[in-house]
Design an enzyme around this catalytic site. Structure first.
Site, PDB file in Angstrom:
ATOM      1  N   GLY A   1       0.755  -1.230  -0.180  1.00 53.17           N
ATOM      2  CA  GLY A   1      -0.340   0.623  -0.361  1.00 53.17           C
ATOM      3  C   GLY A   1       0.668   1.223   0.149  1.00 53.17           C
ATOM      4  N   LEU A   2       0.246   2.442   0.621  1.00 51.27           N
ATOM      5  CA  LEU A   2       0.560   3.494   0.776  1.00 51.27           C
ATOM      6  C   LEU A   2       1.384   4.194  -0.694  1.00 51.27           C
ATOM      7  CD1 LEU A   2       3.568   3.198   3.352  1.00 51.27           C
ATOM      8  CD2 LEU A   2       1.844   4.425   3.962  1.00 51.27           C
ATOM      9  N   CYS A   3       0.376   4.226  -1.113  1.00 57.73           N
ATOM     10  CA  CYS A   3       0.499   4.541  -2.713  1.00 57.73           C
ATOM     11  C   CYS A   3      -0.868   5.245  -2.760  1.00 57.73           C
ATOM     12  CB  CYS A   3       0.964   3.635  -3.729  1.00 57.73           C
ATOM     13  SG  CYS A   3      -0.551   1.671  -3.706  1.00 57.73           S
ATOM     14  N   GLY A   4      -1.461   6.546  -2.338  1.00 55.45           N
ATOM     15  CA  GLY A   4      -2.427   6.438  -2.622  1.00 55.45           C
ATOM     16  C   GLY A   4      -4.004   5.988  -3.186  1.00 55.45           C
TER      17      GLY A   4
ATOM     18  N   PHE B   1      -4.103   4.838  -5.738  1.00 54.44           N
ATOM     19  CA  PHE B   1      -3.616   3.610  -7.380  1.00 54.44           C
ATOM     20  C   PHE B   1      -4.645   1.528  -6.969  1.00 54.44           C
ATOM     21  CE2 PHE B   1      -1.314  -0.107  -8.587  1.00 54.44           C
ATOM     22  CZ  PHE B   1      -0.625   0.763  -9.758  1.00 54.44           C
TER      23      PHE B   1
END
Length: 297
Positions: free
Chosen positions: A87-90, A92
């Site tokens: 994760g940690l990709c908005g 996406f």
């Protein structure tokens, strides 16, 4: 008002978080450059190969006999959903999952109710999202990004092709993020099987009206070209998604770093005010104590 100790603890925590997000942004930027080079180099080849397939297959008399061009009534559907492992990709991953669910609701709701919609997940986040929703999920290729290569993606493509040729699936579609730049990713839905014929690119002439000379033979060329094109198209989608993931993560971490900086400014202001108030209180207490001693004497 929070105590000085509490404010200091929050400043220390946010400062550590900011350092982590800044480091993640730099790592994502380095990975993005490599991923962007990969998709930039492959995209022209994949597009030209796809155009060639549409042109040749539309004009060839025996193309319709190829098992990958057989159009059937849509009873069983395979959706290849390409997401990321982390994760940690908005938004996406959310955007891809949402696009797949919308596609199911709008086009394949009857098949979904009958349990005839299967998900092939490339990326752990997509697998987790559809497993939570009760879909039948093929997780055989979920770790493709661990060692991303054409050989890894080819295995997934061959499984989908075999399933279509054997009648297990009547239609195969791919949902993924197409890479535009670090700040922009566009969710795409493309039909992978059956192959759709196209007019000859750039000529405005229907491909079926063109006469071709085949060497060694029409059947051999069509038989060789179609499977190769299908595999390349899926590989392109995975490379697009890989570059999009790193771009989305770099953007998200950059924004998180900026937000942490703004929050640190506010907390330092609160800290200074709290400290000033504490000093003022201590001075007043000392003055009050001195006056009390003076009055007692």
């Amino acid at each position: 008002m929070a105590s000085l100790k509490e404010v200091r603890a929050r400043i220390s925590s946010i400062n550590s978080t900011q350092q982590i997000t800044k480091a993640m942004k730099m790592v994502a930027a380095a990975k993005l450059r490599r991923a962007q080079d990969n998709i930039t180099q492959l995209r022209p080849y994949a597009q030209k190969l796809s155009q060639m397939l549409g042109t040749v297959s539309a004009g060839a008399e025996t193309a319709s006999e190829n098992p990958y061009k057989q159009t059937r009534a849509i009873g069983r559907v395979l959706l290849i959903v390409v997401t990321s492992d982390r994760g940690l990709c908005g938004a996406f991953n959310t955007n891809v999952v949402k696009a797949a669910l919308t596609l199911i609701d709008e086009k394949y709701s009857a098949q979904a109710r009958s349990g005839n919609v299967e998900i092939m997940a490339i990326g752990k986040k997509g697998a987790e999202a559809f497993q939570r929703r009760g879909f039948k999920v093929n997780t055989s290729h979920v770790d493709a990004f661990g060692s991303l290569s054409f050989a890894t993606v080819r295995t997934a493509a061959e499984e989908a092709m075999e399933g279509f040729a054997n009648g297990r699936y009547d239609l195969v579609e791919v949902i993924y993020n197409e890479f535009k730049n670090a700040a922009m990713q566009i969710v795409r839905t493309e039909q992978m099987l059956p192959i759709v014929s196209a007019d000859k690119p750039g000529s405005g002439v229907a491909a079926a009206s063109v006469n071709y000379i085949f060497e060694p033979s029409e059947v051999e060329i069509i038989t060789e070209l179609i499977p190769k094109t299908i595999k390349i198209q899926l590989y392109k989608a995975v490379l697009d998604s890989n570059a999009s993931e790193h771009g989305a993560r770099m953007t998200a971490m950059d924004k998180a770093t900026e937000n942490a900086g703004e929050l640190l400014k506010e907390l330092r202001l609160v800290y200074n005010r709290t400290r000033q108030a504490a000093i003022t209180t201590e001075i007043l207490e000392i003055v009050g104590g001195a006056e009390a001693l003076a009055s007692a004497s």
